[in-house]
Design a protein around this motif. Structure first.
Motif, PDB file in Angstrom:
ATOM      1  N   UNK A 102      57.418  35.782  30.555  1.00 56.65           N
ATOM      2  CA  UNK A 102      56.719  34.764  31.330  1.00 56.65           C
ATOM      3  C   UNK A 102      55.868  35.500  32.359  1.00 56.65           C
ATOM      4  N   UNK A 103      54.573  35.595  32.051  1.00 59.53           N
ATOM      5  CA  UNK A 103      53.652  36.336  32.909  1.00 59.53           C
ATOM      6  C   UNK A 103      52.378  35.532  33.110  1.00 59.53           C
ATOM      7  N   UNK A 104      51.828  35.626  34.317  1.00 61.15           N
ATOM      8  CA  UNK A 104      50.560  34.964  34.658  1.00 61.15           C
ATOM      9  C   UNK A 104      50.570  33.475  34.308  1.00 61.15           C
ATOM     10  N   UNK A 109      56.002  35.215  23.241  1.00 63.49           N
ATOM     11  CA  UNK A 109      57.014  35.943  22.474  1.00 63.49           C
ATOM     12  C   UNK A 109      56.378  37.191  21.893  1.00 63.49           C
ATOM     13  N   UNK A 110      57.075  38.331  22.025  1.00 63.25           N
ATOM     14  CA  UNK A 110      56.600  39.570  21.419  1.00 63.25           C
ATOM     15  C   UNK A 110      57.660  40.094  20.454  1.00 63.25           C
ATOM     16  N   UNK A 224      46.270  44.168  22.793  1.00 65.04           N
ATOM     17  CA  UNK A 224      46.120  42.820  23.321  1.00 65.04           C
ATOM     18  C   UNK A 224      46.206  42.929  24.834  1.00 65.04           C
ATOM     19  N   UNK A 225      45.241  42.309  25.501  1.00 63.30           N
ATOM     20  CA  UNK A 225      45.190  42.330  26.964  1.00 63.30           C
ATOM     21  C   UNK A 225      45.402  40.907  27.472  1.00 63.30           C
ATOM     22  N   UNK A 226      46.462  40.744  28.253  1.00 63.50           N
ATOM     23  CA  UNK A 226      46.788  39.435  28.813  1.00 63.50           C
ATOM     24  C   UNK A 226      46.555  39.472  30.314  1.00 63.50           C
ATOM     25  N   UNK A 227      45.840  38.481  30.827  1.00 64.87           N
ATOM     26  CA  UNK A 227      45.570  38.384  32.260  1.00 64.87           C
ATOM     27  C   UNK A 227      45.794  36.948  32.719  1.00 64.87           C
TER      28      UNK A 227
END
Length: 238
Positions: A102-104, A109-110, A224-227
């Motif tokens: 749980x980010x940003x 799920x990874x 993959x870049x998550x922001x």
């Protein structure tokens, strides 16, 4: 901007110095100023035990340990024997093979992705055998040179078998993807393994969802870049 990076399927080995060099550059530049790095398996082309004296592994452990950000690792089908000893040397945190983040403000799920390929019945049977605890413990008692020989035979056989399989068999099962995303109550799934980088648009419980597939690092890098604002599948030159 804060962001977190996800990579997989580098298959690092002495046979691919260009990929190793590209990975070190990635650590020095792309991964230096992010919140965290997640490695979703198959960092190495094969792993026969933390006691393997290959100098490449010592060098990589040193570089990873020097990262100023948290580095998390989950096992792939090539490096499922990577243990706490090497993880400690590399400063990596070992996480479960299915892991919810749980980010940003997002819940995702990874996983590595091989367990999603249930159409490949032969591989799933092989995986069940070689990754059971007693088989892993037994393998690690064998002398290093014997383990290397066994690993080379398995890789050669696997390559021959995969060359004869239909492409569809080695891809994920769509219904299983939906089921596992529902089970974990996520709208985003990130995985590797299939070497087919893509962003798949899905629908979970009537809501839009995404499955992002990481590419391998044979010809180019993939992450993959998550922001806070976006989630991207990015390729880059090694």
């Amino acid at each position: 901007m804060q962001n977190t990076l996800f990579i997989s399927d580098l298959h690092l080995s002495n046979r691919s110095p260009n990929v190793t060099s590209g990975f070190l550059k990635f650590l020095n530049y792309e991964a230096r100023y992010v919140d965290a790095l997640y490695i979703l398996g198959d960092l190495f082309d094969y792993w026969i035990g933390d006691d393997d004296p290959n100098p490449l592994y010592d060098d990589l452990a040193c570089f990873l340990r020097q990262l100023s950000i948290p580095c998390h690792f989950l096992h792939g089908n090539r490096d499922f024997l990577l243990g706490k000893r090497f993880a400690c040397r590399a400063g990596m945190n070992l996480i479960p093979n299915e892991y919810v983040l749980e980010i940003y403000g997002q819940r995702l799920l990874i996983m590595h992705g091989d367990t999603l390929c249930t159409n490949d019945i032969f591989y799933q049977l092989y995986r069940k055998i070689v990754q059971c605890r007693w088989m892993k413990n037994l393998f690690l008692t064998i002398p290093i040179y014997t383990r290397k020989h066994i690993a080379s035979i398995i890789r050669a056989c696997s390559k021959q078998i995969n060359n004869k399989k239909k492409i569809e068999i080695m891809d994920v099962h769509p219904q299983l993807v939906t089921d596992i995303m529902r089970a974990y109550r996520v709208s985003i799934l990130i995985h590797g393994h299939t070497h087919r980088p893509a962003v798949h648009q899905l629908e979970i419980y009537g809501q839009p969802a995404q499955r992002l597939v990481l590419g391998n690092w044979h010809q180019q890098g993939s992450m993959v870049k998550v922001s806070h604002d976006d989630i991207q599948l990015v390729t880059f030159a090694l």
